[in-house]
Motif scaffolding. Sequence first.
Motif, PDB file in Angstrom:
ATOM      1  N   SER A   8      34.698  34.276  22.819  1.00  0.00           N
ATOM      2  CA  SER A   8      35.384  35.555  23.000  1.00  0.00           C
ATOM      3  C   SER A   8      34.582  36.527  23.847  1.00  0.00           C
ATOM      4  O   SER A   8      35.082  37.585  24.234  1.00  0.00           O
ATOM      5  CB  SER A   8      35.694  36.196  21.645  1.00  0.00           C
ATOM      6  OG  SER A   8      34.504  36.461  20.931  1.00  0.00           O
ATOM      7  N   TYR A   9      33.321  36.180  24.144  1.00  0.00           N
ATOM      8  CA  TYR A   9      32.523  37.034  25.018  1.00  0.00           C
ATOM      9  C   TYR A   9      32.914  36.881  26.485  1.00  0.00           C
ATOM     10  O   TYR A   9      32.390  37.570  27.352  1.00  0.00           O
ATOM     11  CB  TYR A   9      31.026  36.738  24.854  1.00  0.00           C
ATOM     12  CG  TYR A   9      30.637  35.310  25.155  1.00  0.00           C
ATOM     13  CD1 TYR A   9      30.347  34.902  26.463  1.00  0.00           C
ATOM     14  CD2 TYR A   9      30.555  34.361  24.146  1.00  0.00           C
ATOM     15  CE1 TYR A   9      29.982  33.601  26.737  1.00  0.00           C
ATOM     16  CE2 TYR A   9      30.195  33.051  24.417  1.00  0.00           C
ATOM     17  CZ  TYR A   9      29.905  32.680  25.715  1.00  0.00           C
ATOM     18  OH  TYR A   9      29.558  31.374  25.982  1.00  0.00           O
ATOM     19  N   ARG A  10      33.841  35.984  26.757  1.00  0.00           N
ATOM     20  CA  ARG A  10      34.289  35.758  28.131  1.00  0.00           C
ATOM     21  C   ARG A  10      34.754  37.085  28.758  1.00  0.00           C
ATOM     22  O   ARG A  10      35.447  37.871  28.121  1.00  0.00           O
ATOM     23  CB  ARG A  10      35.443  34.755  28.139  1.00  0.00           C
ATOM     24  CG  ARG A  10      35.822  34.256  29.532  1.00  0.00           C
ATOM     25  CD  ARG A  10      37.123  33.458  29.463  1.00  0.00           C
ATOM     26  NE  ARG A  10      37.029  32.281  28.625  1.00  0.00           N
ATOM     27  CZ  ARG A  10      36.667  31.084  29.056  1.00  0.00           C
ATOM     28  NH1 ARG A  10      36.337  30.916  30.332  1.00  0.00           N
ATOM     29  NH2 ARG A  10      36.632  30.058  28.235  1.00  0.00           N
ATOM     30  N   TYR A  11      34.391  37.326  30.001  1.00  0.00           N
ATOM     31  CA  TYR A  11      34.820  38.516  30.732  1.00  0.00           C
ATOM     32  C   TYR A  11      36.343  38.591  30.674  1.00  0.00           C
ATOM     33  O   TYR A  11      37.029  37.618  31.007  1.00  0.00           O
ATOM     34  CB  TYR A  11      34.334  38.420  32.176  1.00  0.00           C
ATOM     35  CG  TYR A  11      34.692  39.575  33.076  1.00  0.00           C
ATOM     36  CD1 TYR A  11      34.215  40.857  32.833  1.00  0.00           C
ATOM     37  CD2 TYR A  11      35.500  39.372  34.192  1.00  0.00           C
ATOM     38  CE1 TYR A  11      34.525  41.903  33.677  1.00  0.00           C
ATOM     39  CE2 TYR A  11      35.817  40.417  35.037  1.00  0.00           C
ATOM     40  CZ  TYR A  11      35.327  41.679  34.776  1.00  0.00           C
ATOM     41  OH  TYR A  11      35.640  42.721  35.612  1.00  0.00           O
ATOM     42  N   PRO A  12      36.925  39.714  30.238  1.00  0.00           N
ATOM     43  CA  PRO A  12      38.362  39.770  29.920  1.00  0.00           C
ATOM     44  C   PRO A  12      39.293  39.417  31.075  1.00  0.00           C
ATOM     45  O   PRO A  12      40.388  38.933  30.846  1.00  0.00           O
ATOM     46  CB  PRO A  12      38.567  41.227  29.465  1.00  0.00           C
ATOM     47  CG  PRO A  12      37.402  41.976  29.996  1.00  0.00           C
ATOM     48  CD  PRO A  12      36.259  41.010  29.987  1.00  0.00           C
ATOM     49  N   HIS A  13      38.868  39.651  32.318  1.00  0.00           N
ATOM     50  CA  HIS A  13      39.766  39.395  33.440  1.00  0.00           C
ATOM     51  C   HIS A  13      39.638  37.978  34.002  1.00  0.00           C
ATOM     52  O   HIS A  13      40.405  37.594  34.874  1.00  0.00           O
ATOM     53  CB  HIS A  13      39.503  40.399  34.567  1.00  0.00           C
ATOM     54  CG  HIS A  13      39.637  41.831  34.137  1.00  0.00           C
ATOM     55  ND1 HIS A  13      40.767  42.309  33.501  1.00  0.00           N
ATOM     56  CD2 HIS A  13      38.779  42.876  34.227  1.00  0.00           C
ATOM     57  CE1 HIS A  13      40.600  43.589  33.221  1.00  0.00           C
ATOM     58  NE2 HIS A  13      39.402  43.956  33.638  1.00  0.00           N
ATOM     59  N   GLU A  14      38.645  37.204  33.484  1.00  0.00           N
ATOM     60  CA  GLU A  14      38.386  35.895  34.080  1.00  0.00           C
ATOM     61  C   GLU A  14      39.599  34.968  34.008  1.00  0.00           C
ATOM     62  O   GLU A  14      40.016  34.377  35.007  1.00  0.00           O
ATOM     63  CB  GLU A  14      37.189  35.231  33.401  1.00  0.00           C
ATOM     64  CG  GLU A  14      36.852  33.868  33.989  1.00  0.00           C
ATOM     65  CD  GLU A  14      36.007  33.023  33.060  1.00  0.00           C
ATOM     66  OE1 GLU A  14      36.315  31.837  32.900  1.00  0.00           O
ATOM     67  OE2 GLU A  14      35.040  33.559  32.491  1.00  0.00           O
ATOM     68  N   GLN A  15      40.192  34.823  32.818  1.00  0.00           N
ATOM     69  CA  GLN A  15      41.308  33.896  32.670  1.00  0.00           C
ATOM     70  C   GLN A  15      42.562  34.405  33.394  1.00  0.00           C
ATOM     71  O   GLN A  15      43.352  33.618  33.909  1.00  0.00           O
ATOM     72  CB  GLN A  15      41.581  33.649  31.193  1.00  0.00           C
ATOM     73  CG  GLN A  15      40.473  32.835  30.542  1.00  0.00           C
ATOM     74  CD  GLN A  15      40.750  32.536  29.090  1.00  0.00           C
ATOM     75  OE1 GLN A  15      41.025  33.438  28.309  1.00  0.00           O
ATOM     76  NE2 GLN A  15      40.663  31.283  28.704  1.00  0.00           N
ATOM     77  N   THR A  16      42.734  35.731  33.429  1.00  0.00           N
ATOM     78  CA  THR A  16      43.860  36.302  34.182  1.00  0.00           C
ATOM     79  C   THR A  16      43.726  35.972  35.655  1.00  0.00           C
ATOM     80  O   THR A  16      44.697  35.582  36.319  1.00  0.00           O
ATOM     81  CB  THR A  16      43.907  37.833  33.992  1.00  0.00           C
ATOM     82  OG1 THR A  16      44.031  38.119  32.601  1.00  0.00           O
ATOM     83  CG2 THR A  16      45.090  38.431  34.746  1.00  0.00           C
ATOM     84  N   ILE A  17      42.506  36.122  36.183  1.00  0.00           N
ATOM     85  CA  ILE A  17      42.253  35.830  37.593  1.00  0.00           C
ATOM     86  C   ILE A  17      42.462  34.348  37.873  1.00  0.00           C
ATOM     87  O   ILE A  17      43.035  33.969  38.897  1.00  0.00           O
ATOM     88  CB  ILE A  17      40.828  36.271  37.985  1.00  0.00           C
ATOM     89  CG1 ILE A  17      40.720  37.799  37.923  1.00  0.00           C
ATOM     90  CG2 ILE A  17      40.461  35.783  39.389  1.00  0.00           C
ATOM     91  CD1 ILE A  17      39.312  38.323  38.063  1.00  0.00           C
ATOM     92  N   LEU A  18      42.009  33.491  36.947  1.00  0.00           N
ATOM     93  CA  LEU A  18      42.227  32.050  37.117  1.00  0.00           C
ATOM     94  C   LEU A  18      43.718  31.740  37.157  1.00  0.00           C
ATOM     95  O   LEU A  18      44.184  30.957  37.999  1.00  0.00           O
ATOM     96  CB  LEU A  18      41.555  31.274  35.983  1.00  0.00           C
ATOM     97  CG  LEU A  18      41.784  29.757  35.965  1.00  0.00           C
ATOM     98  CD1 LEU A  18      41.283  29.111  37.248  1.00  0.00           C
ATOM     99  CD2 LEU A  18      41.112  29.135  34.743  1.00  0.00           C
ATOM    100  N   THR A  19      44.495  32.349  36.258  1.00  0.00           N
ATOM    101  CA  THR A  19      45.947  32.133  36.235  1.00  0.00           C
ATOM    102  C   THR A  19      46.584  32.581  37.545  1.00  0.00           C
ATOM    103  O   THR A  19      47.417  31.861  38.133  1.00  0.00           O
ATOM    104  CB  THR A  19      46.587  32.911  35.070  1.00  0.00           C
ATOM    105  OG1 THR A  19      46.013  32.468  33.837  1.00  0.00           O
ATOM    106  CG2 THR A  19      48.089  32.686  35.024  1.00  0.00           C
ATOM    107  N   LEU A  20      46.190  33.751  38.044  1.00  0.00           N
ATOM    108  CA  LEU A  20      46.727  34.254  39.309  1.00  0.00           C
ATOM    109  C   LEU A  20      46.343  33.335  40.466  1.00  0.00           C
ATOM    110  O   LEU A  20      47.146  33.099  41.384  1.00  0.00           O
ATOM    111  CB  LEU A  20      46.213  35.667  39.573  1.00  0.00           C
ATOM    112  CG  LEU A  20      46.762  36.765  38.651  1.00  0.00           C
ATOM    113  CD1 LEU A  20      46.047  38.090  38.905  1.00  0.00           C
ATOM    114  CD2 LEU A  20      48.271  36.931  38.846  1.00  0.00           C
TER     115      LEU A  20
END
Length: 269
Positions: A8-20
Motif C-alpha cells: 500500500s506504500y505504492r505511489y498513488p498515481h503509479e497504477q493509474t498511470i500504468l492503466t492510462l
Amino acid sequence: MKPVHNTSYRYPHEQTILTLTLLLVFGVIFFTATATVCGSVVFVGAMLIIAYFATSNRHQSLLKTAQEVTPQTNPRLNDMVEECRATLQTEAVQTFVANRNALNAYTFGLTSPKVVVIYSALAQVMDEDELKFIVGHELGHVTLGHTWLNSLVGGMAGIPSPFMGAILMEAAFLWWNRACEYSADRAGLLACGDVNKGISALLKIGVGLQVSQGVDPQRALQKLRDEMNDTVSTVGELFATHPLIARRIDELKKWAASAEYKKRLGIGD
C-alpha cells in the motif's frame, strides 16, 4: 522497522498511470492501420523473448565480471539485503556488486530470482543507512512488480506505429517509469527507516562522486532545486526514466510526513 505485509506504500498515481499507458497503447493499436492487433501481439511476444534472452546474457555476464553477494563473499552486504528483504517481504533475489566508478544500482529479470546490481562506488560514499535506502529502493522495484512489467510495458510501447503514436506511447511509458521511482523511494525509506538518510542518499546520487570531495549538501540541494525551474531540465525530464532528484526528495519528504507513514511507524495510533 516492522515487516511490510502489503504494498500500500505504492505511489498513488503509479497504477493509474500504468492503466492510462496501456489504454493509450491499445488505442494506438485500434486506431492505426500500421499496427494490427495480431501483428502487435506477435511484436510484444517477440520483444518479451528478446528481453528474456537479453536478461539471461546480462546475468551470465555478471557471473563472470561481478562479485555475487553471499554470506561468504560479502557478509555485511548480504545481511543488509536480507534485512531489507524481510522488511519489504520481497522474494529471494540474487545480488551482485559490479566494479563501477559511478553511483548507481539497478534491478532486472523476467523470472525469479530477480537480480539486483549495486555499483561498488556506492559503498565508498554511502553510510550504512543510506545504502539500506538504495538496497530497499531496488527491492521495492522487485516487490511492486516493476522489474518484469518494465519488459512487458516497454515492449508494448515499442509497437510499430505512426510517428505521433510512437511518441505518445514512449512518453506514457516514461511517465509510468517515473511514477515507479517514487514508489521505490518509499520502499527505500521503509527499509532504512530514516527520511534524512533517504534524502542524503538521493542527494549524493544527484551530486555524483563529487560528494566525496566535500561538496556542501545545502548548496548541492539548491543546485538540484534550480533544475526544477530550468526549462531545459524540465523538458528533459519528460523524456527521462527518473524524475529530477529534487522532485524525488520533495515527494519522499511529503510521504514521510504523511499519516500513512506515521501509522507504519506506530506513531499516533
